[in-house]
Design a protein around this motif. Sequence first.
Motif, mmCIF file in Angstrom:
data_model
loop_
_atom_site.group_PDB
_atom_site.id
_atom_site.type_symbol
_atom_site.label_atom_id
_atom_site.label_comp_id
_atom_site.label_asym_id
_atom_site.label_seq_id
_atom_site.Cartn_x
_atom_site.Cartn_y
_atom_site.Cartn_z
ATOM 1 N N GLU A 1 51.233 49.106 59.743
ATOM 2 C CA GLU A 1 50.577 47.849 60.090
ATOM 3 C C GLU A 1 50.179 47.783 61.563
ATOM 4 O O GLU A 1 49.202 47.119 61.909
ATOM 5 C CB GLU A 1 51.496 46.672 59.756
ATOM 6 C CG GLU A 1 51.728 46.499 58.263
ATOM 7 C CD GLU A 1 52.520 45.242 57.954
ATOM 8 O OE1 GLU A 1 52.868 44.511 58.910
ATOM 9 O OE2 GLU A 1 52.781 44.988 56.763
ATOM 10 N N ARG A 2 50.890 48.454 62.439
ATOM 11 C CA ARG A 2 50.651 48.296 63.873
ATOM 12 C C ARG A 2 49.498 49.157 64.387
ATOM 13 O O ARG A 2 48.992 48.911 65.477
ATOM 14 C CB ARG A 2 51.920 48.638 64.650
ATOM 15 C CG ARG A 2 53.057 47.666 64.376
ATOM 16 C CD ARG A 2 54.242 47.944 65.282
ATOM 17 N NE ARG A 2 55.317 46.977 65.067
ATOM 18 C CZ ARG A 2 56.459 46.979 65.732
ATOM 19 N NH1 ARG A 2 56.677 47.906 66.667
ATOM 20 N NH2 ARG A 2 57.383 46.070 65.469
ATOM 21 N N TRP B 1 44.723 48.986 65.026
ATOM 22 C CA TRP B 1 43.620 49.043 64.065
ATOM 23 C C TRP B 1 42.349 48.423 64.606
ATOM 24 O O TRP B 1 41.255 48.725 64.121
ATOM 25 C CB TRP B 1 44.030 48.366 62.760
ATOM 26 C CG TRP B 1 45.069 49.144 62.023
ATOM 27 C CD1 TRP B 1 46.373 48.794 61.830
ATOM 28 C CD2 TRP B 1 44.902 50.425 61.401
ATOM 29 N NE1 TRP B 1 47.035 49.772 61.135
ATOM 30 C CE2 TRP B 1 46.150 50.788 60.849
ATOM 31 C CE3 TRP B 1 43.828 51.299 61.257
ATOM 32 C CZ2 TRP B 1 46.347 51.986 60.175
ATOM 33 C CZ3 TRP B 1 44.016 52.498 60.589
ATOM 34 C CH2 TRP B 1 45.256 52.837 60.051
ATOM 35 N N LEU B 2 42.466 47.566 65.603
ATOM 36 C CA LEU B 2 41.269 46.980 66.208
ATOM 37 C C LEU B 2 40.361 48.063 66.771
ATOM 38 O O LEU B 2 39.133 48.009 66.610
ATOM 39 C CB LEU B 2 41.668 46.003 67.310
ATOM 40 C CG LEU B 2 40.515 45.462 68.170
ATOM 41 C CD1 LEU B 2 39.554 44.655 67.317
ATOM 42 C CD2 LEU B 2 41.062 44.613 69.312
ATOM 43 N N TYR C 1 39.989 55.620 55.737
ATOM 44 C CA TYR C 1 41.329 55.582 56.326
ATOM 45 C C TYR C 1 41.649 54.165 56.795
ATOM 46 O O TYR C 1 42.756 53.654 56.592
ATOM 47 C CB TYR C 1 41.371 56.573 57.490
ATOM 48 C CG TYR C 1 42.745 56.824 58.070
ATOM 49 C CD1 TYR C 1 43.528 57.876 57.599
ATOM 50 C CD2 TYR C 1 43.241 56.031 59.095
ATOM 51 C CE1 TYR C 1 44.780 58.130 58.144
ATOM 52 C CE2 TYR C 1 44.496 56.271 59.646
ATOM 53 C CZ TYR C 1 45.256 57.323 59.168
ATOM 54 O OH TYR C 1 46.499 57.562 59.701
ATOM 55 N N TRP C 2 40.669 53.505 57.396
ATOM 56 C CA TRP C 2 40.818 52.136 57.889
ATOM 57 C C TRP C 2 40.997 51.148 56.742
ATOM 58 O O TRP C 2 41.677 50.126 56.889
ATOM 59 C CB TRP C 2 39.590 51.788 58.722
ATOM 60 C CG TRP C 2 39.566 50.436 59.342
ATOM 61 C CD1 TRP C 2 40.243 50.005 60.448
ATOM 62 C CD2 TRP C 2 38.787 49.317 58.903
ATOM 63 N NE1 TRP C 2 39.933 48.699 60.731
ATOM 64 C CE2 TRP C 2 39.038 48.250 59.797
ATOM 65 C CE3 TRP C 2 37.886 49.118 57.850
ATOM 66 C CZ2 TRP C 2 38.429 47.012 59.661
ATOM 67 C CZ3 TRP C 2 37.283 47.876 57.717
ATOM 68 C CH2 TRP C 2 37.554 46.842 58.621
ATOM 69 N N LEU C 3 40.402 51.434 55.591
ATOM 70 C CA LEU C 3 40.565 50.571 54.424
ATOM 71 C C LEU C 3 41.959 50.665 53.820
ATOM 72 O O LEU C 3 42.520 49.667 53.348
ATOM 73 C CB LEU C 3 39.534 50.933 53.343
ATOM 74 C CG LEU C 3 38.061 50.624 53.587
ATOM 75 C CD1 LEU C 3 37.241 51.053 52.387
ATOM 76 C CD2 LEU C 3 37.841 49.156 53.888
ATOM 77 N N ILE C 4 42.525 51.863 53.825
ATOM 78 C CA ILE C 4 43.731 52.134 53.035
ATOM 79 C C ILE C 4 45.006 52.179 53.869
ATOM 80 O O ILE C 4 46.030 51.591 53.491
ATOM 81 C CB ILE C 4 43.546 53.460 52.256
ATOM 82 C CG1 ILE C 4 42.436 53.282 51.205
ATOM 83 C CG2 ILE C 4 44.849 53.913 51.606
ATOM 84 C CD1 ILE C 4 42.027 54.564 50.520
ATOM 85 N N MET C 5 44.989 52.841 55.010
ATOM 86 C CA MET C 5 46.219 53.137 55.729
ATOM 87 C C MET C 5 46.917 51.956 56.408
ATOM 88 O O MET C 5 48.119 52.037 56.664
ATOM 89 C CB MET C 5 45.951 54.236 56.764
ATOM 90 C CG MET C 5 45.852 55.611 56.154
ATOM 91 S SD MET C 5 47.386 56.034 55.287
ATOM 92 C CE MET C 5 46.913 57.609 54.585
ATOM 93 N N TYR D 1 41.833 41.052 56.831
ATOM 94 C CA TYR D 1 41.118 41.379 58.063
ATOM 95 C C TYR D 1 41.998 41.206 59.296
ATOM 96 O O TYR D 1 41.857 41.955 60.265
ATOM 97 C CB TYR D 1 39.853 40.519 58.189
ATOM 98 C CG TYR D 1 38.656 41.167 57.542
ATOM 99 C CD1 TYR D 1 38.068 42.293 58.100
ATOM 100 C CD2 TYR D 1 38.118 40.671 56.362
ATOM 101 C CE1 TYR D 1 36.978 42.897 57.506
ATOM 102 C CE2 TYR D 1 37.019 41.267 55.762
ATOM 103 C CZ TYR D 1 36.456 42.391 56.337
ATOM 104 O OH TYR D 1 35.377 43.001 55.747
ATOM 105 N N ILE D 2 42.891 40.234 59.261
ATOM 106 C CA ILE D 2 43.785 40.055 60.408
ATOM 107 C C ILE D 2 44.598 41.325 60.650
ATOM 108 O O ILE D 2 44.807 41.751 61.792
ATOM 109 C CB ILE D 2 44.704 38.838 60.181
ATOM 110 C CG1 ILE D 2 43.882 37.549 60.239
ATOM 111 C CG2 ILE D 2 45.830 38.794 61.214
ATOM 112 C CD1 ILE D 2 44.673 36.298 59.949
#
Length: 393
Positions: A343-344, A287-288, A334-338, A279-280
């Motif tokens: 990372e940024r 990603w936030l 997309y948010w789950l995998i990418m 989650y971090i």
Amino acid sequence: MNLSPYQGGRRLLTTSAAVGVAGLVLTAIGGAFDARRALYAYLVAFVYWLGLALGALILLGAFHASSAKWAVVLRRFLENVPGVIPLFIVLFIPILLGRHQLFPWVDPGALEGELRKAVEHKTKYLNVSFFLVRAAFYFVSWIVVAHFLRAWSLRQDAAGGVTLTRWQRRLGAGALPLLGLTMTFAAFDWIMSIDPRFYSTIFGVYWWAGSFMGAFAVTNIAAFATREDPNQFGAYLNLDHFHSLGKYTLAFVAFWAYVAFSQFMLIWIANIPDEVPWYILRINGGWLWVGVFLALFHFVVPFFTLLQRAVTRNPRRLAWVSAGLLVVHWVDLYWLIMPHVHERGPRFTLWDLTAFVGVGGVTVAMAVLRMRGTLAIPVRDPYLEDSLRYQPQ
């Protein structure tokens, strides 16, 4: 009832197939330049479209299990959509061939430190041979259930009677635990194992909740799109059908939010080192904002929109809301995998689009092919008249 087998959709079939093949070819070309990035885009598209087919299959099973009469008129559409699942055996091949790029556990010798320890601890489960055996079991289970539910329904068009209805209800109800478990473990294998350190027992429910909501959204759009065609199921739905579909869509918008929040809350409170970093990664940097977007447009906006009878009793408005939900569902996957690639923050590429339209195009073409030559509604189901006269109390 004077209803002819559906023979339309030729243009949609050929166009979808052409777009799909072009998208897959372009994605393969992208793989020649950046194999890892193209494969991750392909994985997002794969679990998106397969999830919708599985959502429709579980929805069909749930209607049989509850002996729902109002949904009989929807049933043939829900029987045809899971008919695309055999196609995904072929579409699974790139994931199998690209497993070294997608899943760190495939080559544990190349890992170091904490990640290597996590993979070695789970090697009895996370190994290629067992991975393939599980995938084969998933596909066989889904295909067998989907085949018999559709085959018995088509046979009933000629034979009539209640015997085949009983068979469908028994299989639909009995298969639900199997479908739920196989979809859960498929989520563990194909999505969660991208990061072998992370584990969440609710993760499979998370994928299922979004896909199940998506199955209602697809049904809403298809029902609206076919309202003017007397040989399609949309022409036989009244506003009460659309209203009920809208209410179910609302319910599973809320259910997705409940599952998403429950997973986040439990992991954050527990503060276990193996779980929190997942989650971090998704609440830092770019990603936030994707997470904020999901909270707003996967829950808040559609929830309050679908509370309005002016939306759920208007097929056009309901279809537009459903289309928006399908877009947001892709963003969710997309948010789950990418984040494991960038990372940024999100970095959209052409391969995200080509993979989506590639897998989606051939899936839609296959679905239309399954519909052609069959009656759009189960004309000799003993409860069809109750469904056609549906008026909730």
